[in-house]
Design an enzyme around this catalytic site. Structure first.
Site, PDB file in Angstrom:
ATOM      1  N   GLY A 239       0.760  -1.239   0.000  1.00  0.00           N
ATOM      2  CA  GLY A 239       0.000   0.000   0.000  1.00  0.00           C
ATOM      3  C   GLY A 239       0.789   1.286   0.000  1.00  0.00           C
ATOM      4  O   GLY A 239       0.199   2.357  -0.164  1.00  0.00           O
ATOM      5  N   CYS A 342     -12.935   3.160 -29.225  1.00  0.00           N
ATOM      6  CA  CYS A 342     -14.231   3.812 -29.437  1.00  0.00           C
ATOM      7  C   CYS A 342     -15.013   3.964 -28.141  1.00  0.00           C
ATOM      8  O   CYS A 342     -16.028   3.291 -27.934  1.00  0.00           O
ATOM      9  CB  CYS A 342     -15.030   3.024 -30.454  1.00  0.00           C
ATOM     10  SG  CYS A 342     -14.226   3.101 -32.041  1.00  0.00           S
TER      11      CYS A 342
END
Ligand code: LLP
Length: 420
Positions: A239, A342
């Site tokens: 983390g 797209c």
């Protein structure tokens, strides 16, 4: 802190011009620096040297075999979340007994495989999982070493998609439940409790939530040790955040200064499972400009890397620095850097100052070593990029670019019908 530097206006990966790599292997290309990777590993190890941590690299951040090999050679162990990741670690030369196996949904075949190859321990996240591990271990006459993953209910103050240590998250066991499970584990022959584990989230930049989580973890570990003398380790998770923006600090010693005294005092063996902090700044994505276009006042730079290659900006709104690889002349103006996919959500960066760019100019997307290639997809039938490792003044391909033919492997235009 990385080894991607500008010399005479040109971007280098260690001592290799990024342009040379792009010319040799094409674009888009992921480029990794060995020196940066090992530098980060050593800095982390040194920061926590007083507790001699077992550093188990979180393979999910970047599972390229060459990077795993470099880390294994440096003495790292591995944190995995699937059978596939165990396989990868072994293939790269990692030691089975340096692996811990995390994840909320381990399947029987994965547990069997993990026991068969002899991993170090399972980080257990539920009663049902513990029972399944016990059953498999009993059936195969083995003893499974387990750590209980505790959910300490601490807000890590990071993006909600990468927070894992709060009550409402699917991860880990609340503290009461973990304590009950420790009771249940007494007198079980096939499963041995050797550790407790917590991981509260990713890209953590504030020390206090980490300290709060470890405080709760150690308090529980001390209580559970009364029942289980075999409990010798605590795993503080991964983390640690990195810098994505220029001049952002990446201060590991802020974490170690706060955590080392508590860990030292506890007497437990310390495990940790960092991913991003080791690889994040050790990689960049090189992409080529296809066109520029305007829509009203808006400027778009359309390049050959897209959300399928690097999904973090689209998925999390993540910020990655983007800079020209060369030194194109002209006044900068704001542009969105987008790909050919797209989707309106297909962008790598928004509203960035860039000089005028011509087709063929190269851009580098920085801090793209972690959760980048591993999260790439083949959307729009786009082969995933080549991966390249740089070592001083040489570079080599460590994963070939996918081919369009490979994308259709196993697929057929005619179904192989089965009668129901
Ligand atoms: N241990 C466990 C149990 C984890 O779930 C993770 C990351 C790590 C260690 C390593 O965390 P790190 O040191 O890399 O922060 N795709 C997201 C990040 C997902 C993190 C998943 N778990 C992103 O791109 O930001």
């Amino acid at each position: 802190m990385d080894d991607f530097v500008r010399r005479d206006g040109r971007l280098f990966a260690e001592d290799v011009p990024v342009e040379t790599i792009a010319q040799a292997v094409g674009t888009p290309a992921y480029v990794y620096s060995k020196r940066t990777l090992l530098g980060h590993f050593r800095r982390l190890r040194d920061a926590f040297a007083a507790v001699s941590p077992k550093i188990r690299y979180a393979v999910k951040a970047n599972g390229n075999l060459a990077l795993l090999r470099l880390l294994a050679d440096e003495g790292a162990g591995f944190d995995v979340v699937s059978r596939g990741e165990i396989h990868r670690v072994l293939k790269a030369g990692g030691l089975a007994n340096s692996i811990d196996f995390a994840g909320v949904g381990k399947k029987r075949d994965e547990i069997e495989y993990a026991l068969e190859v002899g991993i170090d321990m399972f980080n257990v996240e539920s009663e049902a999982e513990l029972e399944l591990i016990e059953q498999v271990a009993r059936d195969t006459n083995q003893v499974a070493r387990v750590a209980l993953r505790v959910n300490p209910d601490v807000d890590p103050k990071t993006h909600k998609y990468i927070s894992t240590g709060q009550k409402e998250s699917k991860f880990g066991l609340d503290i009461d439940r973990a304590q009950r499970m420790a009771g249940w584990l007494q007198g079980r022959d096939a499963v041995r409790l050797t550790g407790l584990h917590a991981h509260i989230g990713s890209q953590i930049t504030q020390v206090q939530p980490y300290v709060d989580a470890v405080t709760k973890l150690l308090a529980l570990a001390k209580r559970v040790r009364e029942l289980h003398p075999t409990l010798t380790s605590v795993n503080i998770g991964g983390g640690f955040g990195i810098h994505y923006r220029e001049n952002e600090a990446q201060d590991l010693t802020a974490f170690s200064d706060a955590l080392v005294p508590m860990l030292q005092e506890s007497g437990f063996e310390v495990h940790m499972e960092p991913g991003r902090v080791l690889v994040g700044n050790a990689g960049l994505l090189v992409t080529k400009v296809i066109f520029e276009k305007r829509s009203g006042d808006k400027r778009f730079v359309i390049c050959d890397a897209a959300m399928n290659d690097l999904i973090r900006p689209s998925l999390y709104g993540a910020f990655h620095r983007v800079e020209p690889v060369g030194n194109p002349p002209g006044d900068s103006s704001l542009a969105d850097i987008v790909g050919p996919v797209c989707e309106s959500g297909d962008f790598l960066a928004k509203d960035r100052e860039l000089p005028p760019l011509a087709p063929g100019d190269l851009l580098a997307v920085r801090s793209a070593g972690a959760y980048a290639f591993v999260m790439a997809s083949n959307y729009n039938a786009r082969p995933r990029p080549v991966e390249v490792l740089v070592d001083g003044d040489r570079f080599g391909i460590v994963r070939a670019r996918e081919t369009e033919e490979e994308l259709m492997r196993g697929e057929s235009a005619q179904a192989q019908w089965c009668d129901a």
